[in-house]
Design a protein around this motif. Structure first.
Motif, PDB file in Angstrom:
ATOM      1  N   THR A   1       9.505  77.594  35.304  1.00 39.50           N
ATOM      2  CA  THR A   1       9.869  76.250  35.282  1.00 39.50           C
ATOM      3  C   THR A   1       9.373  75.378  34.048  1.00 39.50           C
ATOM      4  O   THR A   1       8.250  75.829  33.241  1.00 39.50           O
ATOM      5  CB  THR A   1       8.930  75.382  36.411  1.00 39.50           C
ATOM      6  OG1 THR A   1       9.409  75.880  37.794  1.00 39.50           O
ATOM      7  CG2 THR A   1       9.305  73.886  36.495  1.00 39.50           C
ATOM      8  N   CYS A   2      10.165  74.921  33.219  1.00 37.22           N
ATOM      9  CA  CYS A   2       9.997  73.868  32.359  1.00 37.22           C
ATOM     10  C   CYS A   2       9.525  72.646  32.838  1.00 37.22           C
ATOM     11  O   CYS A   2      10.425  71.865  33.269  1.00 37.22           O
ATOM     12  CB  CYS A   2      11.175  73.919  31.187  1.00 37.22           C
ATOM     13  SG  CYS A   2      10.885  72.614  30.195  1.00 37.22           S
ATOM     14  N   PRO A   3       8.277  72.264  32.877  1.00 35.81           N
ATOM     15  CA  PRO A   3       7.808  70.853  33.428  1.00 35.81           C
ATOM     16  C   PRO A   3       7.942  69.694  32.787  1.00 35.81           C
ATOM     17  O   PRO A   3       7.349  68.632  32.819  1.00 35.81           O
ATOM     18  CB  PRO A   3       6.431  71.355  33.830  1.00 35.81           C
ATOM     19  CG  PRO A   3       5.890  72.130  32.747  1.00 35.81           C
ATOM     20  CD  PRO A   3       7.181  72.824  32.019  1.00 35.81           C
ATOM     21  N   SER A   4       8.570  69.773  31.541  1.00 34.21           N
ATOM     22  CA  SER A   4       8.585  68.712  30.573  1.00 34.21           C
ATOM     23  C   SER A   4       9.659  68.080  30.099  1.00 34.21           C
ATOM     24  O   SER A   4       9.579  66.898  29.342  1.00 34.21           O
ATOM     25  CB  SER A   4       7.849  69.493  29.147  1.00 34.21           C
ATOM     26  OG  SER A   4       8.631  70.452  28.682  1.00 34.21           O
TER      27      SER A   4
ATOM     28  N   GLY B   1       4.471  79.374  37.457  1.00 35.76           N
ATOM     29  CA  GLY B   1       4.856  79.690  36.025  1.00 35.76           C
ATOM     30  C   GLY B   1       5.464  78.663  35.407  1.00 35.76           C
ATOM     31  O   GLY B   1       6.552  78.071  35.799  1.00 35.76           O
ATOM     32  N   LEU B   2       4.935  78.326  34.340  1.00 33.25           N
ATOM     33  CA  LEU B   2       5.585  77.360  33.199  1.00 33.25           C
ATOM     34  C   LEU B   2       5.944  77.621  31.929  1.00 33.25           C
ATOM     35  O   LEU B   2       5.354  78.641  31.372  1.00 33.25           O
ATOM     36  CB  LEU B   2       4.289  76.368  32.946  1.00 33.25           C
ATOM     37  CG  LEU B   2       3.861  75.635  34.283  1.00 33.25           C
ATOM     38  CD1 LEU B   2       2.414  74.906  33.927  1.00 33.25           C
ATOM     39  CD2 LEU B   2       4.828  74.825  35.011  1.00 33.25           C
ATOM     40  N   GLY B   3       6.897  77.135  31.234  1.00 35.18           N
ATOM     41  CA  GLY B   3       7.439  77.426  29.918  1.00 35.18           C
ATOM     42  C   GLY B   3       7.936  76.421  29.243  1.00 35.18           C
ATOM     43  O   GLY B   3       8.213  75.204  29.781  1.00 35.18           O
ATOM     44  N   THR B   4       8.359  76.646  27.887  1.00 32.68           N
ATOM     45  CA  THR B   4       8.937  75.431  27.031  1.00 32.68           C
ATOM     46  C   THR B   4      10.514  75.242  27.542  1.00 32.68           C
ATOM     47  O   THR B   4      10.993  74.401  26.825  1.00 32.68           O
ATOM     48  CB  THR B   4       8.657  75.638  25.681  1.00 32.68           C
ATOM     49  OG1 THR B   4       9.455  77.214  25.276  1.00 32.68           O
ATOM     50  CG2 THR B   4       7.205  75.757  25.256  1.00 32.68           C
ATOM     51  N   GLY B   5      11.045  76.249  28.038  1.00 32.53           N
ATOM     52  CA  GLY B   5      12.540  75.919  28.630  1.00 32.53           C
ATOM     53  C   GLY B   5      13.635  76.230  27.648  1.00 32.53           C
ATOM     54  O   GLY B   5      13.303  76.853  26.542  1.00 32.53           O
TER      55      GLY B   5
ATOM     56  N   ARG C   1       1.609  61.305  23.856  1.00 32.37           N
ATOM     57  CA  ARG C   1       2.444  61.253  23.025  1.00 32.37           C
ATOM     58  C   ARG C   1       3.928  61.220  23.576  1.00 32.37           C
ATOM     59  O   ARG C   1       4.819  60.536  23.138  1.00 32.37           O
ATOM     60  CB  ARG C   1       2.366  62.140  22.036  1.00 32.37           C
ATOM     61  CG  ARG C   1       3.313  62.275  20.999  1.00 32.37           C
ATOM     62  CD  ARG C   1       3.135  63.144  19.668  1.00 32.37           C
ATOM     63  NE  ARG C   1       4.127  63.386  18.640  1.00 32.37           N
ATOM     64  CZ  ARG C   1       4.099  63.857  17.643  1.00 32.37           C
ATOM     65  NH1 ARG C   1       3.143  64.923  17.456  1.00 32.37           N
ATOM     66  NH2 ARG C   1       5.129  63.688  16.748  1.00 32.37           N
ATOM     67  N   HIS C   2       3.999  62.045  24.705  1.00 28.11           N
ATOM     68  CA  HIS C   2       5.357  62.256  25.484  1.00 28.11           C
ATOM     69  C   HIS C   2       5.440  61.691  26.615  1.00 28.11           C
ATOM     70  O   HIS C   2       6.717  61.591  27.056  1.00 28.11           O
ATOM     71  CB  HIS C   2       5.641  63.776  25.312  1.00 28.11           C
ATOM     72  CG  HIS C   2       5.552  64.461  24.027  1.00 28.11           C
ATOM     73  ND1 HIS C   2       6.648  64.465  23.183  1.00 28.11           N
ATOM     74  CD2 HIS C   2       4.467  65.215  23.339  1.00 28.11           C
ATOM     75  CE1 HIS C   2       6.174  65.121  21.936  1.00 28.11           C
ATOM     76  NE2 HIS C   2       4.789  65.417  22.247  1.00 28.11           N
ATOM     77  N   TYR C   3       4.418  61.418  27.392  1.00 30.95           N
ATOM     78  CA  TYR C   3       4.441  61.041  28.874  1.00 30.95           C
ATOM     79  C   TYR C   3       3.576  59.899  29.182  1.00 30.95           C
ATOM     80  O   TYR C   3       2.501  59.737  28.527  1.00 30.95           O
ATOM     81  CB  TYR C   3       4.142  62.136  29.798  1.00 30.95           C
ATOM     82  CG  TYR C   3       4.859  63.515  29.588  1.00 30.95           C
ATOM     83  CD1 TYR C   3       6.361  63.510  29.840  1.00 30.95           C
ATOM     84  CD2 TYR C   3       4.338  64.578  28.719  1.00 30.95           C
ATOM     85  CE1 TYR C   3       7.029  64.570  29.604  1.00 30.95           C
ATOM     86  CE2 TYR C   3       5.126  65.701  28.501  1.00 30.95           C
ATOM     87  CZ  TYR C   3       6.620  65.765  28.964  1.00 30.95           C
ATOM     88  OH  TYR C   3       7.298  66.840  28.593  1.00 30.95           O
ATOM     89  N   THR C   4       4.054  58.992  30.060  1.00 31.63           N
ATOM     90  CA  THR C   4       3.395  57.959  30.758  1.00 31.63           C
ATOM     91  C   THR C   4       3.104  58.205  32.136  1.00 31.63           C
ATOM     92  O   THR C   4       4.114  58.280  32.717  1.00 31.63           O
ATOM     93  CB  THR C   4       3.662  56.845  30.282  1.00 31.63           C
ATOM     94  OG1 THR C   4       3.734  56.515  28.873  1.00 31.63           O
ATOM     95  CG2 THR C   4       3.038  55.514  31.043  1.00 31.63           C
ATOM     96  N   VAL C   5       1.936  57.929  32.551  1.00 35.81           N
ATOM     97  CA  VAL C   5       1.796  58.148  34.303  1.00 35.81           C
ATOM     98  C   VAL C   5       0.912  56.828  34.578  1.00 35.81           C
ATOM     99  O   VAL C   5       0.141  56.337  33.961  1.00 35.81           O
ATOM    100  CB  VAL C   5       0.950  59.241  34.678  1.00 35.81           C
ATOM    101  CG1 VAL C   5       1.105  59.219  36.074  1.00 35.81           C
ATOM    102  CG2 VAL C   5       1.736  60.573  34.281  1.00 35.81           C
ATOM    103  N   GLN C   6       1.402  56.088  35.437  1.00 35.60           N
ATOM    104  CA  GLN C   6       0.745  54.778  35.935  1.00 35.60           C
ATOM    105  C   GLN C   6       0.547  54.702  37.473  1.00 35.60           C
ATOM    106  O   GLN C   6       1.646  54.817  38.257  1.00 35.60           O
ATOM    107  CB  GLN C   6       1.663  53.619  35.320  1.00 35.60           C
ATOM    108  CG  GLN C   6       0.973  52.196  35.718  1.00 35.60           C
ATOM    109  CD  GLN C   6       1.594  51.121  35.200  1.00 35.60           C
ATOM    110  OE1 GLN C   6       2.402  51.466  33.890  1.00 35.60           O
ATOM    111  NE2 GLN C   6       1.602  49.845  35.452  1.00 35.60           N
TER     112      GLN C   6
ATOM    113  N   MET D   1       4.907  69.370  24.082  1.00 32.50           N
ATOM    114  CA  MET D   1       5.151  68.755  25.324  1.00 32.50           C
ATOM    115  C   MET D   1       4.560  69.571  26.601  1.00 32.50           C
ATOM    116  O   MET D   1       3.954  69.029  27.511  1.00 32.50           O
ATOM    117  CB  MET D   1       6.508  68.653  25.448  1.00 32.50           C
ATOM    118  CG  MET D   1       7.144  67.548  24.171  1.00 32.50           C
ATOM    119  SD  MET D   1       9.142  67.868  24.446  1.00 32.50           S
ATOM    120  CE  MET D   1       9.228  66.888  26.060  1.00 32.50           C
ATOM    121  N   LEU D   2       4.428  70.954  26.467  1.00 34.31           N
ATOM    122  CA  LEU D   2       4.123  71.626  27.818  1.00 34.31           C
ATOM    123  C   LEU D   2       2.584  71.389  27.816  1.00 34.31           C
ATOM    124  O   LEU D   2       2.237  71.285  29.018  1.00 34.31           O
ATOM    125  CB  LEU D   2       4.476  73.296  27.334  1.00 34.31           C
ATOM    126  CG  LEU D   2       3.981  74.047  28.283  1.00 34.31           C
ATOM    127  CD1 LEU D   2       4.379  73.936  29.781  1.00 34.31           C
ATOM    128  CD2 LEU D   2       4.341  75.663  28.012  1.00 34.31           C
TER     129      LEU D   2
END
Length: 323
Positions: free
Chosen positions: A72-75, A101-105, A148-153, A126-127
């Motif tokens: 999965t690309c999670p980004s 399992g994670l990757g850059t997509g 830099r890439h994501y915000t979570v609130q 980003m990953l």
């Protein structure tokens, strides 16, 4: 001891067919399942692309085998907070048998929302941040993140497994292997490369699991099996960064015109020669892999499962036990 699993190809088979394959894999003696996570198939000939999280929910009800996304690309396509919620629920449904399992997509799957396709170095950045976000959420604590890439609130996961699912990081070169060693709970790579395994372990991977996979095309007529593999999966033989940057199945079809049957024959075991299958799968164990997932190309799934149940898995698993 090496674990041998079956790889469910979401690009080639319908959801019902994937569930049937999962049952058959468990009956044949495979120890685990992997499943691809795509928005598109690689080409229109493959013809499918189901939503992986729906499939994992269904798999949890028809098999007791562990399930891993590869990968999965999670980004890009989904925010890492949503991926974290999906993975946590998958881990609950499978009673802790889910591995992420994670990757850059690839642009094929991730550009669909209209944003730019970042360069490889930015995708790795980003990953890494996506994994940071997901690990925070897996604690069950209310999470704030401004990166830099994501915000979570004010985000908190309420449905959580007893233990967070392990995060296996995919990569195909030294830099990615080093990143996996530094931030991953395991390493995913699709060639039996002992040097990459060593780089992962030296970069912090230690004794964490290394996961790989391959495609085969079992059939009693080797020539016909080769034609099937060439028709459905020529994209596997495209070189370099092409698989990461081509944006649509049509582009893959255009590039795949350069792939000959001879190129596929050199890379994919086609036919029913036991020794050829044993060499191809066993090469991963010899390179230091802990888990190996085999995918059967084409419609003759039951013949493949019968062949592996009687002729291949007993020899592979016997070798693993002796080792």
């Amino acid at each position: 001891m090496t674990t041998y699993g079956y790889f469910l190809s979401s690009e080639e088979f319908t959801p019902a067919e994937l569930l049937s394959q999962a049952r058959a894999a468990e009956q044949a003696g495979f120890d685990a399942l992997a499943i691809s996570d795509h928005f598109h198939p690689w080409n229109d000939e493959q013809g499918q692309s189901s939503f992986v999280w729906s499939m994992i929910g269904a798999l949890s009800q028809v098999t007791s085998l562990p399930v891993t996304t590869l990968v999965t690309c999670p980004s890009v396509r989904m925010h890492p907070a949503i991926n974290a919620q999906a993975a946590a629920t998958a881990a609950v449904l499978t009673e802790g048998r889910f591995r992420f399992g994670l990757g850059t997509g690839e642009a094929l799957n991730e550009h669909i929302l209209g944003g730019p396709w970042p360069e490889a170095s930015q995708r790795m950045e980003m990953l890494e941040e996506a994994i940071e976000v997901m690990r925070k959420l897996f604690t069950g604590e209310q999470t704030m993140h401004r990166g830099r890439h994501y915000t979570v609130q004010n985000a908190r996961l309420y449905t959580l497994p007893h233990e967070a699912p392990p995060l296996y990081v995919s990569g195909f070169g030294p830099q990615a292997a080093a990143l996996a060693g530094r931030i991953g709970d395991g390493f995913v790579t699709m060639t039996p490369d002992a040097d990459l395994v060593g780089q992962f372990r030296r970069a912090g991977g230690g004794q964490k699991p290394v996961i790989g996979g391959l495609k085969v095309c079992w059939g009693t007529d080797g020539a016909q099996a080769l034609k099937t593999a060439h028709r459905l999966w020529p994209n596997e033989q495209l070189p370099g960064e092409l698989p990461q940057i081509l944006p649509t199945p049509a582009h893959f079809e255009q590039a795949s015109r350069l792939v000959t049957e001879e190129m596929v024959a050199d890379a994919v075991v086609c036919g029913d020669n036991e020794d050829a299958h044993l060499r191809a799968v066993g090469a991963f164990a010899e390179a230091g892999f802990d888990e190996v997932y085999v995918n059967q190309i084409g419609p003759d799934q039951q013949g493949f499962f019968d062949f592996y149940r009687t002729d291949i898995l007993p020899r592979l698993q016997g070798t693993a036990r002796q080792g």
